[in-house]
Design a protein around this motif. Structure first.
Motif, PDB file in Angstrom:
ATOM      1  N   SER A 179     -49.108   4.842   1.640  1.00 10.36           N
ATOM      2  CA  SER A 179     -48.528   4.199   0.443  1.00 10.36           C
ATOM      3  C   SER A 179     -48.048   2.811   0.719  1.00 10.36           C
ATOM      4  N   ASP A 180     -46.967   2.290   0.819  1.00  6.97           N
ATOM      5  CA  ASP A 180     -46.689   0.780   0.971  1.00  6.97           C
ATOM      6  C   ASP A 180     -45.996   0.694   2.273  1.00  6.97           C
ATOM      7  N   GLY A 181     -46.264   1.333   3.415  1.00  7.05           N
ATOM      8  CA  GLY A 181     -45.771   1.021   4.640  1.00  7.05           C
ATOM      9  C   GLY A 181     -46.708   0.254   5.452  1.00  7.05           C
ATOM     10  N   GLN A 182     -46.255  -0.096   6.578  1.00  4.73           N
ATOM     11  CA  GLN A 182     -46.863  -1.197   7.485  1.00  4.73           C
ATOM     12  C   GLN A 182     -47.718  -0.545   8.451  1.00  4.73           C
ATOM     13  N   TYR A 183     -47.424   0.684   8.853  1.00 14.69           N
ATOM     14  CA  TYR A 183     -48.140   1.681  10.056  1.00 14.69           C
ATOM     15  C   TYR A 183     -48.799   2.718   9.338  1.00 14.69           C
TER      16      TYR A 183
ATOM     17  N   SER B 293     -52.609  12.165 -10.081  1.00 11.78           N
ATOM     18  CA  SER B 293     -52.327  11.486 -11.501  1.00 11.78           C
ATOM     19  C   SER B 293     -51.286  10.538 -11.222  1.00 11.78           C
ATOM     20  N   LEU B 294     -50.439  10.841 -10.377  1.00 11.95           N
ATOM     21  CA  LEU B 294     -49.232   9.788 -10.393  1.00 11.95           C
ATOM     22  C   LEU B 294     -49.535   8.380  -9.471  1.00 11.95           C
ATOM     23  N   LYS B 295     -50.481   8.777  -8.573  1.00  9.30           N
ATOM     24  CA  LYS B 295     -51.230   7.711  -7.783  1.00  9.30           C
ATOM     25  C   LYS B 295     -52.029   6.933  -8.788  1.00  9.30           C
ATOM     26  N   SER B 296     -52.571   7.551  -9.571  1.00  9.39           N
ATOM     27  CA  SER B 296     -53.605   6.670 -10.602  1.00  9.39           C
ATOM     28  C   SER B 296     -52.783   5.881 -11.493  1.00  9.39           C
ATOM     29  N   GLY B 297     -51.655   6.368 -11.689  1.00  8.01           N
ATOM     30  CA  GLY B 297     -50.582   5.686 -12.572  1.00  8.01           C
ATOM     31  C   GLY B 297     -50.058   4.507 -11.857  1.00  8.01           C
ATOM     32  N   ARG B 298     -50.037   4.705 -10.409  1.00 10.66           N
ATOM     33  CA  ARG B 298     -49.513   3.681  -9.491  1.00 10.66           C
ATOM     34  C   ARG B 298     -50.373   2.421  -9.476  1.00 10.66           C
ATOM     35  N   ASN B 299     -51.461   2.975  -9.505  1.00 14.66           N
ATOM     36  CA  ASN B 299     -52.623   1.701  -9.300  1.00 14.66           C
ATOM     37  C   ASN B 299     -52.657   1.062 -10.311  1.00 14.66           C
ATOM     38  N   ASP B 300     -52.469   1.642 -11.561  1.00 11.77           N
ATOM     39  CA  ASP B 300     -52.454   0.805 -12.949  1.00 11.77           C
ATOM     40  C   ASP B 300     -51.321   0.025 -12.938  1.00 11.77           C
TER      41      ASP B 300
ATOM     42  N   GLU C  20     -52.971  -6.628   0.996  1.00 10.74           N
ATOM     43  CA  GLU C  20     -51.709  -6.305   1.536  1.00 10.74           C
ATOM     44  C   GLU C  20     -51.261  -4.606   1.516  1.00 10.74           C
ATOM     45  N   ALA C  21     -51.894  -3.925   0.726  1.00  9.10           N
ATOM     46  CA  ALA C  21     -52.043  -2.590   0.694  1.00  9.10           C
ATOM     47  C   ALA C  21     -52.838  -1.753   1.516  1.00  9.10           C
ATOM     48  N   ALA C  22     -53.946  -2.367   1.870  1.00  9.41           N
ATOM     49  CA  ALA C  22     -54.845  -1.953   2.906  1.00  9.41           C
ATOM     50  C   ALA C  22     -55.066  -0.583   2.575  1.00  9.41           C
ATOM     51  N   GLY C  23     -55.483  -0.404   1.468  1.00  9.52           N
ATOM     52  CA  GLY C  23     -56.075   0.741   0.928  1.00  9.52           C
ATOM     53  C   GLY C  23     -55.116   1.966   0.468  1.00  9.52           C
ATOM     54  N   GLY C  24     -53.727   1.506   0.855  1.00  5.52           N
ATOM     55  CA  GLY C  24     -52.880   2.414   0.201  1.00  5.52           C
ATOM     56  C   GLY C  24     -52.471   2.466  -1.100  1.00  5.52           C
ATOM     57  N   SER C  25     -51.290   2.938  -1.657  1.00  3.15           N
ATOM     58  CA  SER C  25     -50.842   3.018  -2.843  1.00  3.15           C
ATOM     59  C   SER C  25     -50.034   1.510  -3.140  1.00  3.15           C
TER      60      SER C  25
END
Length: 270
Positions: free
Chosen positions: A14-18, A92-99, A123-128
């Motif tokens: 998601s939005d973590g560094q590691y 579906s929630l992740k899709s909304g988060r990307n939008d 910055e997201a490096a592939g995460g949400s």
């Protein structure tokens, strides 16, 4: 069963560094014995976390953090649920988060700030993608002096929250979906919730009616007085106690170091 635990952490899923495996090493080094990876709307990092955790002798709990629409910063932590049961809904929630990145970009644009989305994606490096990624890009471009300023001035204001309203599931749906998938539920960082129509006690009572199991009483920013109040509420409503760092990494959330709270977690493994 009392053990040292951190039940609220985030990885690059998601939005973590590691990455989850890197995070497992840091959790072990901190002294925790039980660890929950609770990425936003995602269990994508859990299998990596479990494998890395086993190799290190950590007990890893599958987790997730959900944002509820009821109030600003009302977050629900889910533990030990069936991932396949939840997967399509989480997708579906992740899709909304990307939008959401477009809504955030347009909001910041209305404030005279032009944020390059390719840099946010990097910055997201592939995460949400989340607000911390926008904050980091704003900081790099000198639009704010600190990450905190990005939130205080733009990303955590009542005006910003208006663009978020109606885009998330209700707290009731969050709790009931986790419970239906065989999981346990905790109310995250109560001090952050911006309450409007209810007191925290009213909210706790309402969520308990939906199936809430616990309250995150231990959290880095909770004052001793707040912790005491949350422990009181947990006792009054027959709820268990959780604790977590909400660790995102030194870069993404520097004031939330990893924790190793002394918790009784027998209920979590029943």
């Amino acid at each position: 069963m009392s053990c040292k635990a951190d039940l609220h952490t985030h990885s690059t899923a998601s939005d973590g560094q590691y990455a989850p495996a890197e995070l497992a090493k840091l959790v072990k080094k901190r002294g925790a014995e039980t660890w929950a990876l609770t990425d936003h709307d995602s269990v994508d990092g859990v299998e990596e976390a479990k494998a890395a955790g086993r190799a290190l002798g950590l007990r890893v709990i599958q987790g997730v953090e959900l944002s509820a629409d009821d109030y600003l910063n009302l977050h629900i932590l889910g533990y030990g649920f069936s991932a396949p049961t939840m997967q399509s809904w989480l997708d579906s929630l992740k899709s909304g988060r990307n939008d959401r990145k477009y809504r955030i970009r347009d909001f910041l644009r209305s404030k005279g700030l032009e944020i390059p989305l390719d840099e946010v994606d990097a910055e997201a490096a592939g995460g949400s993608i989340g607000r911390p990624h926008f904050a980091m890009v704003m900081l790099k471009h000198g639009m704010v002096a600190t990450r905190k300023e990005a939130f205080d001035r733009y990303l955590d204001t009542p005006e910003f929250q208006k663009i978020e309203k109606g885009t998330k599931p209700s707290a009731q749906e969050c709790v009931e979906r986790i419970k239906a998938a065989g999981g346990k539920v905790s109310l995250a960082h109560p001090y952050q919730i911006v309450l409007e129509k209810e007191s925290l006690e009213d909210l706790t009572q309402r969520l308990t009616g939906y199936g809430l199991d616990a309250v995150e009483c231990y959290y880095p920013q909770h004052t001793p007085e707040q912790t005491a109040e949350y422990l009181r509420l947990a006792e009054k409503y027959g709820l268990h106690i959780t604790g977590g760092s909400d660790f995102h990494g030194e870069k993404n959330k520097p004031n939330n170091p990893l924790a190793a709270w002394d918790l009784d977690l027998e209920w979590l493994f029943e």
